[in-house]
Motif scaffolding. Structure first.
Motif, mmCIF file in Angstrom:
data_model
loop_
_atom_site.group_PDB
_atom_site.id
_atom_site.type_symbol
_atom_site.label_atom_id
_atom_site.label_comp_id
_atom_site.label_asym_id
_atom_site.label_seq_id
_atom_site.Cartn_x
_atom_site.Cartn_y
_atom_site.Cartn_z
ATOM 1 N N PRO A 17 13.717 14.049 -69.139
ATOM 2 C CA PRO A 17 12.349 14.564 -69.137
ATOM 3 C C PRO A 17 12.129 15.794 -68.259
ATOM 4 N N THR A 18 12.967 15.993 -67.244
ATOM 5 C CA THR A 18 12.729 17.141 -66.352
ATOM 6 C C THR A 18 13.090 18.477 -66.987
ATOM 7 N N VAL A 19 13.669 18.478 -68.176
ATOM 8 C CA VAL A 19 13.921 19.758 -68.846
ATOM 9 C C VAL A 19 12.645 20.290 -69.509
ATOM 10 N N ARG A 20 11.641 19.461 -69.632
ATOM 11 C CA ARG A 20 10.361 19.891 -70.214
ATOM 12 C C ARG A 20 9.573 20.698 -69.191
ATOM 13 N N ARG A 45 17.485 17.971 -61.527
ATOM 14 C CA ARG A 45 16.439 18.939 -61.202
ATOM 15 C C ARG A 45 15.723 18.591 -59.892
ATOM 16 N N LEU A 46 15.787 17.340 -59.502
ATOM 17 C CA LEU A 46 15.143 16.919 -58.260
ATOM 18 C C LEU A 46 15.918 17.363 -57.027
ATOM 19 N N SER A 47 17.044 18.024 -57.234
ATOM 20 C CA SER A 47 17.770 18.604 -56.101
ATOM 21 C C SER A 47 17.004 19.796 -55.531
ATOM 22 N N LYS A 88 22.902 15.198 -56.771
ATOM 23 C CA LYS A 88 22.336 13.843 -56.763
ATOM 24 C C LYS A 88 21.946 13.441 -55.344
ATOM 25 N N ALA A 89 22.798 13.751 -54.371
ATOM 26 C CA ALA A 89 22.495 13.409 -52.974
ATOM 27 C C ALA A 89 21.253 14.165 -52.503
ATOM 28 N N ALA A 96 13.142 10.979 -50.652
ATOM 29 C CA ALA A 96 12.829 10.327 -49.376
ATOM 30 C C ALA A 96 11.952 11.235 -48.517
ATOM 31 N N ALA A 97 12.317 12.516 -48.435
ATOM 32 C CA ALA A 97 11.573 13.456 -47.595
ATOM 33 C C ALA A 97 10.134 13.626 -48.072
ATOM 34 N N GLU A 98 9.919 13.509 -49.372
ATOM 35 C CA GLU A 98 8.574 13.666 -49.937
ATOM 36 C C GLU A 98 7.862 12.332 -50.105
ATOM 37 N N HIS A 99 8.476 11.263 -49.635
ATOM 38 C CA HIS A 99 7.875 9.916 -49.658
ATOM 39 C C HIS A 99 7.490 9.485 -51.079
ATOM 40 N N VAL A 100 8.411 9.694 -52.009
ATOM 41 C CA VAL A 100 8.193 9.265 -53.398
ATOM 42 C C VAL A 100 8.898 7.922 -53.576
ATOM 43 N N PHE A 101 8.138 6.897 -54.002
ATOM 44 C CA PHE A 101 8.754 5.600 -54.273
ATOM 45 C C PHE A 101 9.884 5.803 -55.277
ATOM 46 N N THR A 102 11.025 5.218 -54.964
ATOM 47 C CA THR A 102 12.207 5.453 -55.786
ATOM 48 C C THR A 102 12.856 4.135 -56.161
#
Length: 178
Positions: A17-20, A45-47, A88-89, A96-102
């Motif tokens: 989905p992150t390619v959208r 993309r979350l890197s 990925k790391a 974690a730094a942005e406090h997003v539930f994972t």
């Protein structure tokens, strides 16, 4: 979205989905409709931390992060044909730094990536934002590996080895649920 009962968890998944380009707008639509947007992603993309901030601002509430190779390029190459452990790391750290539930997930393949279970569990255990840790066996769907899937007892044994949990206690709980 408006026809769903309120406060449903809406999973945004499908290929990646992150390619959208419009993913933040889709997340906002889900959130504005009174639901909880859940992004299921490979995390590459979350890197980029600014992208994590953007989807968080849009309203993403949970990210399911696929980490099939844990933090090891060799495992990712075997599993996904990519050497992407650094990205990925960084995705793991950015969430974690942005406090997003994972929710961290790993598809486990015997004689392939089982060595990654313990380091991934340890990192997840120490990350305050990680709420779930998933181990799944490979299946004959999508782009899959031609291998014998691990059964539930084998997955439980991997989890117990990584976590220090007692197999007989988990087996009792699992059997109660089934």
């Amino acid at each position: 979205l408006k026809r769903l009962r309120p406060k449903r968890f809406v999973r945004l998944v499908g290929a990646e989905p992150t390619v959208r380009q419009d993913l933040p707008a889709i997340i906002r639509d889900v959130k504005d409709s009174g639901h909880h947007p859940v992004l299921m992603t490979n995390g590459l993309r979350l890197s980029d931390r600014s992208y994590v901030r953007e989807i968080k601002k849009a309203g993403v509430q949970v990210v399911y992060l696929s980490m099939n190779g844990a933090f090891d390029d060799d495992l990712y190459e075997q599993m996904d044909g990519l050497r992407c452990s650094d990205r990925k790391a960084r995705a793991f750290e950015n969430l974690a730094a942005e406090h997003v539930f994972t929710s961290v997930g790993m598809i486990v393949v015997a004689d392939c990536n089982t060595a990654g279970v313990t380091p991934l569990f340890e990192a997840s255990r120490h990350a305050r934002n990680v709420r779930e840790f998933h181990l799944r066996s490979v299946g004959a769907i999508g782009r899959f590996m031609d291998t014998v899937p691990l059964n539930l007892d084998e997955l439980l044994a991997l989890f117990c080895a990584a976590s220090g949990a007692k197999a007989h206690e988990l087996n009792r709980r699992v059997r109660t649920l089934t």
